[in-house]
Write a protein that holds these residues in place. Sequence first.
Motif, PDB file in Angstrom:
ATOM      1  N   GLU A  61      -8.998   4.627   6.030  1.00 16.79           N
ATOM      2  CA  GLU A  61      -9.730   3.410   5.490  1.00 16.79           C
ATOM      3  C   GLU A  61      -9.110   2.554   4.721  1.00 16.79           C
ATOM      4  O   GLU A  61      -9.458   1.402   4.517  1.00 16.79           O
ATOM      5  N   ARG A  62      -8.340   3.276   3.636  1.00 22.86           N
ATOM      6  CA  ARG A  62      -7.791   2.261   2.764  1.00 22.86           C
ATOM      7  C   ARG A  62      -6.922   1.170   3.552  1.00 22.86           C
ATOM      8  O   ARG A  62      -6.950  -0.074   3.127  1.00 22.86           O
ATOM      9  N   LEU A  63      -6.097   1.477   4.634  1.00 22.85           N
ATOM     10  CA  LEU A  63      -5.267   0.634   5.170  1.00 22.85           C
ATOM     11  C   LEU A  63      -6.241  -0.411   5.983  1.00 22.85           C
ATOM     12  O   LEU A  63      -6.015  -1.634   5.989  1.00 22.85           O
ATOM     13  N   ARG A  64      -7.277   0.198   6.485  1.00 23.78           N
ATOM     14  CA  ARG A  64      -8.032  -0.957   7.353  1.00 23.78           C
ATOM     15  C   ARG A  64      -8.731  -2.140   6.534  1.00 23.78           C
ATOM     16  O   ARG A  64      -8.785  -3.155   6.811  1.00 23.78           O
ATOM     17  N   ALA A  65      -9.381  -1.234   5.274  1.00 19.79           N
ATOM     18  CA  ALA A  65     -10.072  -2.260   4.329  1.00 19.79           C
ATOM     19  C   ALA A  65      -8.955  -3.179   3.759  1.00 19.79           C
ATOM     20  O   ALA A  65      -9.290  -4.518   3.531  1.00 19.79           O
ATOM     21  N   ALA A  66      -7.776  -2.930   3.585  1.00 23.33           N
ATOM     22  CA  ALA A  66      -6.885  -3.635   2.882  1.00 23.33           C
ATOM     23  C   ALA A  66      -6.448  -4.954   3.919  1.00 23.33           C
ATOM     24  O   ALA A  66      -6.460  -6.093   3.351  1.00 23.33           O
ATOM     25  N   SER A 103     -13.134   6.250  11.924  1.00 25.65           N
ATOM     26  CA  SER A 103     -14.105   5.577  10.838  1.00 25.65           C
ATOM     27  C   SER A 103     -15.453   5.152  11.226  1.00 25.65           C
ATOM     28  O   SER A 103     -15.782   5.081  12.439  1.00 25.65           O
ATOM     29  N   LEU A 162       0.962  -1.217   0.109  1.00 28.90           N
ATOM     30  CA  LEU A 162      -0.089   0.018  -0.058  1.00 28.90           C
ATOM     31  C   LEU A 162       0.860   1.406   0.066  1.00 28.90           C
ATOM     32  O   LEU A 162       0.386   2.537  -0.289  1.00 28.90           O
ATOM     33  N   VAL A 181      -9.221   9.064   3.929  1.00 29.39           N
ATOM     34  CA  VAL A 181      -9.123   7.945   3.031  1.00 29.39           C
ATOM     35  C   VAL A 181      -7.862   7.084   3.122  1.00 29.39           C
ATOM     36  O   VAL A 181      -8.357   5.793   3.016  1.00 29.39           O
ATOM     37  N   LEU A 182      -6.782   7.580   3.547  1.00 26.18           N
ATOM     38  CA  LEU A 182      -5.745   6.567   3.783  1.00 26.18           C
ATOM     39  C   LEU A 182      -6.023   5.725   4.990  1.00 26.18           C
ATOM     40  O   LEU A 182      -5.613   4.494   4.692  1.00 26.18           O
ATOM     41  N   GLU A 212      -9.715  -7.357   4.043  1.00 22.66           N
ATOM     42  CA  GLU A 212     -10.024  -7.792   2.820  1.00 22.66           C
ATOM     43  C   GLU A 212      -8.973  -8.909   2.320  1.00 22.66           C
ATOM     44  O   GLU A 212      -9.285  -9.938   1.308  1.00 22.66           O
ATOM     45  N   TRP A 216     -10.255   2.945  12.437  1.00 20.56           N
ATOM     46  CA  TRP A 216      -9.271   4.001  12.535  1.00 20.56           C
ATOM     47  C   TRP A 216      -9.577   5.341  13.356  1.00 20.56           C
ATOM     48  O   TRP A 216     -11.012   5.624  13.091  1.00 20.56           O
TER      49      TRP A 216
END
Length: 352
Positions: free
Chosen positions: A242-247, A338, A210, A239-240, A250, A302
């Motif tokens: 949430e991107r870390l959390r989702a990655a 979040s 990431l 945004v960052l 998933e 987050w």
Amino acid sequence: MIVYFGGERDSFYALGMVALPLTVLLWSAFRFRPIWTAAGSGLSVMFLTSMTGLGLAGFQPPPKTLDAVLLLAFMLLFGVVPLAVAALVNQQRRMNRRMLRLAIRDAEAQRVVLESVVADRTRELNEANARLETASQTDPLTGLRNRRYLANQIPADLAFYERERMRTGRADALLFALVDIDHFKRVNDTYGHAAGDKVLQQVSCVLTRLVRSGDYVVRWGGEEFLLVLRPVAREFVPVLGERLRAAVEEHEYDVGVPVTCSIGLAEYPMFMEGQQTPGWEEMLELADAALYWVKANGRNGWATLRPTTETDIKKVMTELRAGAQALLESGQLSLISSQQAQPRDPVGRSGP
């Protein structure tokens, strides 16, 4: 022997007449190049021959055979002996020069070999030191950087950021993201430490994919990771996060169970003007407080703590260890988090 024999018989040509010029010629044979000795011998012979032939300056033509022989012997002494000596001396000089050149060439070859050996040893030593330095700053399990690397690197990063901020006037934030794997102890207890290590390795791969060039991921300890992200506009911080959390959520893990994480974010500098902004150690304390707020309020989310107009940084840093909630309630800090951050877990789920 001829010269000596003639001189003993009271010849016209006494032996002493040749001593001084012959001595000078022999001296020149040792002192100068052969060409000068040859020139001196030739001039001496020509002078002696001319003076004798003309009968000048006390020189007379030889009246008898013995005197003729003696005169020829003088000529031979002047003409041959200095040249022979000069030739021998010159040969010795050339031999000495050749030996000197060979010695210099051998010494140069040895110097080149020695320099090559020293260069190889120096390079090997530097490479070994570099490997040791890299190993000392690398986590052996995940291959990520460790705390020592951060302590060495972050001052230079912050100094560069400050210079760029002064140059551009932009209000972007250098972002610290502290990531903690939720319920990691359960993975170790249920599936074993080997499975736990595998999860750590896979999470490290997810986080590494990431980050951008200039960002880096640090194994902070246990199941915690720290990401240092180069400056971004503050409105993109959520945004960052949430991107870390989702990655992390998933990704499909080898243990076959879902893995989630809690993330605490801290934005540097905390203040754009006015109060002096905390250092990077204090920013990590803010990220840690935000992380534990997420863990206490549902996990898998987050949060970031931001200052308000009421913020007293000294008071914040003093009271932060007791948790962020009291500071949020007193208006010393504000919170952005979040939607996944839910109310506090039921009793029994508040562990790591």
